[in-house]
Design an enzyme around this catalytic site. Structure first.
Site, PDB file in Angstrom:
ATOM      1  N   PHE B 113       1.585  50.430  67.164  1.00 37.41           N
ATOM      2  CA  PHE B 113       1.068  51.736  66.811  1.00 37.41           C
ATOM      3  C   PHE B 113      -0.446  51.702  66.910  1.00 37.41           C
ATOM      4  O   PHE B 113      -1.050  50.640  66.928  1.00 37.41           O
ATOM      5  CB  PHE B 113       1.539  52.127  65.406  1.00 37.41           C
ATOM      6  CG  PHE B 113       2.352  53.390  65.407  1.00 37.41           C
ATOM      7  CD1 PHE B 113       3.591  53.432  66.018  1.00 37.41           C
ATOM      8  CD2 PHE B 113       1.871  54.546  64.808  1.00 37.41           C
ATOM      9  CE1 PHE B 113       4.339  54.599  66.037  1.00 37.41           C
ATOM     10  CE2 PHE B 113       2.612  55.720  64.825  1.00 37.41           C
ATOM     11  CZ  PHE B 113       3.839  55.753  65.426  1.00 37.41           C
ATOM     12  N   HIS B 228      -4.234  64.892  66.247  1.00 39.88           N
ATOM     13  CA  HIS B 228      -3.348  63.979  66.965  1.00 39.88           C
ATOM     14  C   HIS B 228      -3.574  64.171  68.450  1.00 39.88           C
ATOM     15  O   HIS B 228      -3.623  65.304  68.919  1.00 39.88           O
ATOM     16  CB  HIS B 228      -1.890  64.271  66.597  1.00 39.88           C
ATOM     17  CG  HIS B 228      -0.954  63.161  66.963  1.00 39.88           C
ATOM     18  ND1 HIS B 228      -0.621  62.870  68.269  1.00 39.88           N
ATOM     19  CD2 HIS B 228      -0.301  62.250  66.196  1.00 39.88           C
ATOM     20  CE1 HIS B 228       0.204  61.829  68.277  1.00 39.88           C
ATOM     21  NE2 HIS B 228       0.415  61.435  67.036  1.00 39.88           N
ATOM     22  N   GLU B 241       3.061  59.001  68.652  1.00 46.52           N
ATOM     23  CA  GLU B 241       2.256  57.879  69.116  1.00 46.52           C
ATOM     24  C   GLU B 241       3.175  56.740  69.587  1.00 46.52           C
ATOM     25  O   GLU B 241       2.805  55.924  70.404  1.00 46.52           O
ATOM     26  CB  GLU B 241       1.412  57.415  67.926  1.00 46.52           C
ATOM     27  CG  GLU B 241       0.316  56.462  68.236  1.00 46.52           C
ATOM     28  CD  GLU B 241      -0.653  56.385  67.044  1.00 46.52           C
ATOM     29  OE1 GLU B 241      -1.309  57.394  66.755  1.00 46.52           O
ATOM     30  OE2 GLU B 241      -0.724  55.331  66.419  1.00 46.52           O
TER      31      GLU B 241
END
Lengths: 244, 557, 119
Positions: B113, B228, B241
């Site tokens: 991530f 985002h 993501e």
């Protein structure tokens, strides 16, 4: 596309003696969903229109309604697709008491869900310090994962003919939830759930009309899941070995 | 109706339900929520929940990544506490039944991530939030947690400087109810609806945060709004993501993998603030696609992986963009996604107002500082939701049974009567649209003092207009028009706090990028901004950042 | 528990058995001896054999159960009160037992005859 009509079921129990349909004109842009159109309608034309909505991406399950007679999520339905003949008809979900306009009372749905004890009931062995290992064949894990996708939108209840006639029938979503735990290798709660499932208004009420499977916006094969529960219970009754 | 509970939790998302379950261990607890629990936006979280559970990973590494990601604004003791708690949180959820994706050995699978040096995001395909939330919801059904759903909270009742409960509007009947409580936990989530481009739901209006703010609780870090990088062009639905964690890459109009230039090491899994700015820069410098977006390419992952680990994304692309992401490029652009700031709390969820606790996105501990790392918010909700619930129950045990101040109900009754009576005035929908436009245009990824000052002036005018807007629906039952009007008031108050803090902070840090102050300035600004409500507008104060063992240094990826 | 299961299960079980019986019936009547004509005398003679009568009684029981249980299920799907459901079930039981006894009675006289099976 030119203007199209939204024909919307209207009913406010505090003011109306009976329900009516109201026509609205909207100008659809490409990509406009039924939900976005409703939000625009409420902000621009008629603030008194009631409907539920939250995530607008088909995950929260708030905005199930009848769109041209079929139970669907407004956020996952394109206006262009629904307005085949220039009119989109919107009505509250079948089989639930109407609170106002497109908003229905779902309490019965939640009550049924609780009856299948929709939580993991682990076996007597103590849980390990870390995670329980879970090795399932890919296909089995997928089936389990799929069954856990339910967003409680109640489209399946609105479409199920059994649910329409038998208020007491547990119904597809509750049974899918039961299956999700029955099929989980970490769960040992079959005996506790059996009272609700092995009952004329439990799994045996399903006659495989497959409308639930067709209606599910998350593509859960609800009818298949119910059949799995029937198989497991039948095997128990007949004392067969196998996956029961 | 008048009800009384020892602890009342507002909001039934991940933090709220976790708080309720924890408080329920030691106190009589109830939840008040404007949505039925499963409709809360926790279910929309996709990618994962961070926990250092791999032998090769470490708590220090998780804490360091989080603090570095926060651009050193996070309170380090809080971060360490959260990272230490993370494995316990994940195992507890697994024991309660969460269906995590698994490795071939049967262990919980983890993926890469943004901004992390180790793949430590535990996940359930790309529906981790839903998987975790359903487990908590199931536990709450099992525990028989009382939920007053579709009750819109109007205000906190405060007497003698302490919280005594709240006043709520029952949407289903239009009645006002009082909920007396010794302690209240606010867990109402994000505030993204104040932006035109947002991944947040229609319900994300920061209600609890605004109500606590008006009742006197301090807000913290309000200038830090996360954008985002990858929302689907058009609806701005979130593309996780995790899509990049699994190997997806970003391409500009020329087909270049531009993240190589902005974050040579982590590239497409750099932190969100960096990628969002990179995308905006590409677009501003003419390398975006017409209409202002770039492409996310997940084709190389193959249909099988996409359908199994990114199944929601596969569905979103087909439903909302009409494309097949296994064969086509996904058009993406940055959109408001998360609020780092919120009601200022200590590590136990306590706020500056006695008896008021807060947790989740609407609160600010602060573990995210100026930029949250992906897969840390689910963790925050579960870790601090539990702590806030425990602390609220402990507080309730100490506090005595106090009378509910009748004036609190009267005040709200008058407020609703006044708006219902108003026959003329523009509809609040117009004001909402303008608010969302202003915030998107002037308080976005890149900011300037000029834009922010213009936004502040514009917000003041919108507040003025808000005072004279009218409803279209004056009925009692399920008056969504009234609910939206109340929500807009909350959005406006919080927007003013965001802009005031953003204008004040004359540096660039994390998600707050000032073109007129492009450098981070630790000398002057390594501190939190607190925000207090006043009728004349937000009043700002400063608070130190708690640093334990990670000395601030330059942030490179 | 189990209420709900047995009607469900027996409906399926009788369906499978009916298929087997129908197969046997078709085979005996049409394929076992090609060209043979079915006459009353031949049938009567066959029915004098207890095994054949038992077979036909069994077939009758299956048909009656399957048909009436199916009809009952279809009626119950309309959604009746519990008392209504009980009434329909008992009506089906009475009709079923009656129809079966009628069939038993109709075939019983053949049992007395003694004749070689006319293959």
């Amino acid at each position: 596309m030119d203007e199209i009509s939204f024909r919307i079921f209207r009913f406010d129990p505090s003011r109306d003696a009976e329900a009516r349909y109201q026509l609205y004109r909207i100008r659809p842009e490409p990509g406009l969903t039924v939900l976005s159109a409703l939000v625009n309608l409420r902000e621009e034309q008629d603030g008194s229109l009631a409907f539920r909505a939250s995530c607008r991406s088909g995950i929260c399950g708030s905005d199930a309604m009848l769109i041209n007679g079929r139970a669907r999520l407004a956020c996952k339905t394109q206006v262009a697709e629904a307005a085949g003949d220039g009119t989109v008809t919107l009505e509250p979900l079948r089989g639930f008491p109407v609170l106002k306009d497109l908003v229905v009372d779902q309490s019965d749905f939640w009550e049924k869900l609780v009856r299948v004890k929709p939580w993991l009931i682990p076996g007597p062995e103590p849980a390990p310090e870390r995670e329980r290992l879970m090795r399932l064949p890919a296909q089995q894990f997928d089936e389990l994962s799929r069954a856990s996708d339910c967003i409680f939108c109640a489209c399946c209840y609105a479409e199920c003919p059994m649910e329409g006639r038998h208020r007491a029938y547990l119904g597809p979503a509750a049974l899918v939830k039961a299956y999700r735990f029955e099929a989980d290798p970490r769960d040992a709660g079959s005996a506790e759930r059996r009272g609700a499932l092995d009952h004329p208004d439990g799994v045996w009420r399903c006659h495989h009309v497959f409308r639930c499977t067709e209606a599910c916006p998350k593509e859960i094969d609800a009818a298949w899941a119910i059949q799995q529960l029937q198989r497991r219970l039948a095997a128990r009754h007949l004392r067969l070995k196998g996956d029961a | 109706m008048e009800v009384r509970h020892q602890v009342v939790v507002v909001g039934a998302g991940l933090a709220g339900l976790r708080a309720a379950l924890a408080a329920g261990q030691a106190a009589d607890v109830a939840v008040v929520s404007k949505l039925y629990p499963v409709r809360s936006h926790s279910v929309a979280a996709q990618g994962g929940i961070n926990a250092a559970i791999d032998e090769r990973d470490s708590l220090e590494s998780h804490a360091y990544d989080t603090i570095k990601g926060s651009d050193y604004l996070a309170d380090q003791d809080a971060v360490e506490l959260m990272c230490e708690d993370a494995p316990r949180v994940v195992y507890e959820m697994e024991h309660w039944g969460t269906l995590f994706s698994r490795t071939p050995e049967g262990r919980i699978a983890q993926r890469s991530f943004g901004g992390q040096e180790f793949p430590r995001a535990c996940y359930a395909a790309d529906k981790t939030g839903r998987a975790l939330f359903q487990t908590l919801f199931e536990r709450s059904l099992k525990a028989g947690v009382r939920v007053y759903d579709e009750w819109v909270v109007l205000s906190l009742a405060v007497a003698d400087g302490a919280v005594r409960g709240l006043v709520a509007l029952d949407l289903k009947t239009g009645e006002l109810h009082t909920v007396a409580a010794r302690a209240v936990v606010m867990a109402t989530g994000g505030l993204g609806l104040m932006y035109q481009r947002t991944t947040n739901p229609y319900s994300a209006t920061g209600d609890g945060t605004a109500i606590a703010y008006r009742a006197g609780a301090r807000l913290k870090d309000m200038e830090f709004v996360q954008f985002h990088p990858t929302s689907l062009v058009g609806t701005n639905v979130l593309i996780t993501e995790g899509a990049r964690g699994e190997g997806g890459i970003l391409l500009n109009a020329r087909g270049e993998r531009f993240m190589e230039r902005y974050a040579p090491r982590l590239k497409d899994v750099a932190p969100r603030d960096i990628i969002s700015r990179a995308i905006e820069t590409e677009i501003n410098e003419g390398r975006g696609l017409p209409g202002g977006y770039v492409h996310l390419d997940i084709r190389p992952l193959g249909l099988d992986l996409i359908r199994h680990r990114l199944s929601e994304i596969y569905d979103f692309c087909r439903t909302f963009a009409g494309i097949d992401p296994s064969r086509e490029l996904i058009p993406v652009q940055p959109a408001q996604h998360y609020m780092m700031g919120g009601i200022s709390t200590d590590n136990e969820g306590a706020t500056s107002l006695p008896g008021l606790f807060a947790a989740g996105e609407g609160a600010c501990v602060s573990v995210h500082g100026s930029n949250r790392l992906g897969a840390n918010s689910l963790l925050e909700c579960l870790c601090f939701g539990r702590r806030a619930g425990q602390a609220a129950a402990a507080f309730a045990a100490r506090a005595g049974e106090e009378a509910f101040p009748a004036a609190a109900l009267e005040e709200q009754r008058e407020r609703l009567a006044a708006i219902r009576k108003r026959r003329q005035g523009e509809h609040h929908g117009v004001v909402r649209r303008e608010l969302r436009g202003v915030m998107t245009d002037k308080v976005g990824t890149f900011r300037t003092g000029e834009d922010l000052a213009a936004a502040a002036a514009e917000l003041a005018r919108l507040q003025e207009r808000y005072r004279s807007v009218a409803l279209m629906d004056t009925g009692a039952v399920f008056n969504a028009d009234l609910a939206a009007y109340l929500e807009l008031g909350n959005s406006l108050d919080l927007a003013q706090a965001v802009v005031a803090c953003a204008l004040e902070r004359q540096e660039s840090r994390g998600a707050h990028a000032r073109r007129d102050f492009p450098q981070r300035d630790d000398q002057r600004w390594l501190k939190h901004l607190l925000c207090r409500y006043s009728l004349r507008g937000p009043v700002l104060e400063e608070a130190p950042v708690r640093i334990t063992r990670f000395t601030p240094k330059e942030r490179t990826y | 528990m189990g209420r709900g299961f047995w009607p469900w299960f027996l409906q399926r079980a009788t369906a499978v058995l009916l298929l087997a019986f129908l197969g046997a019936h078709l085979w005996l009547e049409h394929f076992a001896a090609p060209g043979r004509v079915t006459t009353y005398r031949r049938v009567a003679a066959r029915l004098a054999h207890p095994a054949f009568v038992a077979l036909d009684w069994g077939l009758l029981a299956l048909v009656v159960f399957h048909g009436l249980n199916g009809a009952r299920t279809a009626v119950l799907d309309l959604g009746l009160s519990p008392a209504g459901e009980r009434a329909v079930t008992w009506l089906a039981v009475v009709l079923g037992v009656g129809a079966f006894l009628l069939g038993v009675d109709a075939l019983a006289p053949f049992l007395g005859m003694r004749a070689p099976i006319p293959w």
